[in-house]
Motif scaffolding. Structure first.
Motif, PDB file in Angstrom:
ATOM      1  N   GLU A 336      32.485  36.364  34.854  1.00  0.00           N
ATOM      2  CA  GLU A 336      33.635  35.713  35.470  1.00  0.00           C
ATOM      3  C   GLU A 336      34.245  36.597  36.558  1.00  0.00           C
ATOM      4  O   GLU A 336      34.652  36.115  37.619  1.00  0.00           O
ATOM      5  CB  GLU A 336      34.683  35.398  34.398  1.00  0.00           C
ATOM      6  N   THR A 337      34.307  37.919  36.317  1.00  0.00           N
ATOM      7  CA  THR A 337      34.852  38.841  37.312  1.00  0.00           C
ATOM      8  C   THR A 337      33.984  38.846  38.561  1.00  0.00           C
ATOM      9  O   THR A 337      34.479  38.791  39.692  1.00  0.00           O
ATOM     10  CB  THR A 337      34.948  40.255  36.724  1.00  0.00           C
ATOM     11  N   ALA A 338      32.656  38.913  38.385  1.00  0.00           N
ATOM     12  CA  ALA A 338      31.744  38.910  39.523  1.00  0.00           C
ATOM     13  C   ALA A 338      31.818  37.595  40.288  1.00  0.00           C
ATOM     14  O   ALA A 338      31.787  37.567  41.514  1.00  0.00           O
ATOM     15  CB  ALA A 338      30.313  39.175  39.046  1.00  0.00           C
ATOM     16  N   LYS A 339      31.938  36.486  39.563  1.00  0.00           N
ATOM     17  CA  LYS A 339      32.017  35.188  40.209  1.00  0.00           C
ATOM     18  C   LYS A 339      33.303  35.054  41.035  1.00  0.00           C
ATOM     19  O   LYS A 339      33.283  34.524  42.149  1.00  0.00           O
ATOM     20  CB  LYS A 339      31.946  34.080  39.143  1.00  0.00           C
ATOM     21  N   SER A 340      34.415  35.578  40.486  1.00  0.00           N
ATOM     22  CA  SER A 340      35.679  35.528  41.227  1.00  0.00           C
ATOM     23  C   SER A 340      35.593  36.369  42.496  1.00  0.00           C
ATOM     24  O   SER A 340      36.107  35.988  43.561  1.00  0.00           O
ATOM     25  CB  SER A 340      36.824  36.026  40.340  1.00  0.00           C
ATOM     26  N   ALA A 341      34.949  37.542  42.402  1.00  0.00           N
ATOM     27  CA  ALA A 341      34.801  38.406  43.586  1.00  0.00           C
ATOM     28  C   ALA A 341      33.965  37.718  44.651  1.00  0.00           C
ATOM     29  O   ALA A 341      34.267  37.795  45.860  1.00  0.00           O
ATOM     30  CB  ALA A 341      34.188  39.729  43.177  1.00  0.00           C
ATOM     31  N   ASP A 342      32.894  37.023  44.246  1.00  0.00           N
ATOM     32  CA  ASP A 342      32.049  36.315  45.202  1.00  0.00           C
ATOM     33  C   ASP A 342      32.817  35.189  45.897  1.00  0.00           C
ATOM     34  O   ASP A 342      32.654  34.944  47.097  1.00  0.00           O
ATOM     35  CB  ASP A 342      30.809  35.746  44.514  1.00  0.00           C
TER      36      ASP A 342
END
Length: 345
Positions: A336-342
């Motif tokens: 979820e953190t990586a997806k939000s950053a993307d």
């Protein structure tokens, strides 16, 4: 009495008869039937409660029997004496003869919510030996045919020698308390004696792969290769060759062997029919799902409907499960953190 009075009298008499008949019908027929319905509903509820209690009782008895038939003895003191002798037997069979110390752990009943659970029967072990001896000892422990597990362990290299030191090694068995239920008999125990030889290990034991390389004494690294000749066009970095954590030839196609991050490139190693193949994030795996995210715990990919699924290291992509916070919190949060950053980029 004229006609009008007769009609009025008939109406009054009919009303009285109807009122009295309704009261009689309610008192003698409807009320008893309603009471019977209430009694039937109450009996059905009691029956459901008793059935649930019986199911719980039977499930607890089955669980208790699964443990009870694998105890060394129903007497905790006798069980401890047998365990202590069995561990000494395994130590001698594995070759761990240096610095051996086997200390008993006091026997104290484990309780919960005022109910007796079980007696932990345990010893604390310290010893020194080679990697082969340590691995052989561990495998012999887990080959013992009764409730037994290692609940704590510290292994350290001993100076510059190739010996290892074992400490804080707690080896524990249990003797479950007998349920407080009428007509419950103890299981017939298998014949396990203190002097019974340790189980012989197969020559092709899967544990043997651990001893091929002593991870505590790594080999000297090879000298670095000469710097490559610079070219006008930069080449795309390739992921390093993977050394599977299982013997070559073992495993199944689709098993996730590992993940990598090199020069900003993320990917995963997945076993196919003949070898281990690597996939970059964004590529489709053998099951046609898109690899979306990699993590030391495993990988996340999207199915044809766009639903996120995951497979941990060592698991198979064809048996993927739906990614959720409840299923695997750390991987879910990282994704979820990586997806939000993307999305912000």
């Amino acid at each position: 009495m004229n006609k009008r009075e007769r009609i009025l009298l008939i109406l009054v008499v009919g009303f009285v008869v109807a009122f009295i008949g309704r009261s009689v019908l309610k008192s003698f027929f409807l009320d008893p039937l309603q009471e019977k319905d209430r009694q039937i509903a109450s009996a059905q509820k009691r029956n459901q409660t008793k059935r649930a209690e019986l199911d719980t009782r039977n499930r607890l008895i089955r669980t208790w029997r699964n443990y009870d038939r694998r105890v060394l003895d129903h007497d905790p003191t006798k069980a401890f004496l047998t365990l202590n002798a069995r561990i000494t037997n395994i130590i001698n069979s594995s070759g761990l003869r240096e610095g051996v110390s086997v200390k008993p752990v006091p026997i104290t009943m484990k309780k919960g919510n005022g109910v007796d659970w079980y007696w932990p029967i345990a010893v604390n072990l310290s010893a020194r030996g080679s990697m082969e001896q340590v691995v052989k000892f561990m495998e012999m422990v887990y080959q013992e045919p009764y409730n037994l597990k290692i609940t704590g362990l510290t292994i350290r290299p001993e100076g510059k020698s190739r010996n290892l030191t074992i400490s804080n090694c707690r080896i524990e068995s249990i003797v479950p308390a007998k349920p407080a239920i009428a007509r419950i008999t103890e299981s017939e125990l298998q014949e396990i004696t203190a002097t019974q030889p340790a189980i012989k290990l197969p020559p092709n034991s899967e544990y043997a792969v651990i001893t091929k390389t002593n991870i505590f004494m790594p080999a000297q690294p090879a000298p670095p290769p000469p710097p490559p000749v610079s070219t006008r066009h930069a080449t795309t970095p390739q992921p390093p060759a993977v050394t599977p954590s299982v013997p070559m030839g073992a495993g199944r196609p689709g098993d996730v062997v590992g993940t990598f991050i090199i020069a900003g490139q993320h990917g995963a190693y997945v076993r196919n029919q003949t070898e281990v193949q690597w996939y970059k994030v964004g590529e489709r795996l053998a099951n046609s799902m898109e690899l979306k995210f990699v993590h030391p715990l495993g990988i996340v990919f999207l199915d044809s409907s766009g639903q996120a699924k995951y497979a941990e290291i060592g698991q198979n992509i064809n048996q993927a499960r739906v990614l959720s916070r409840q299923a695997i919190p750390e991987l879910f949060q990282a994704y979820e953190t990586a997806k939000s950053a993307d999305e912000k980029d």
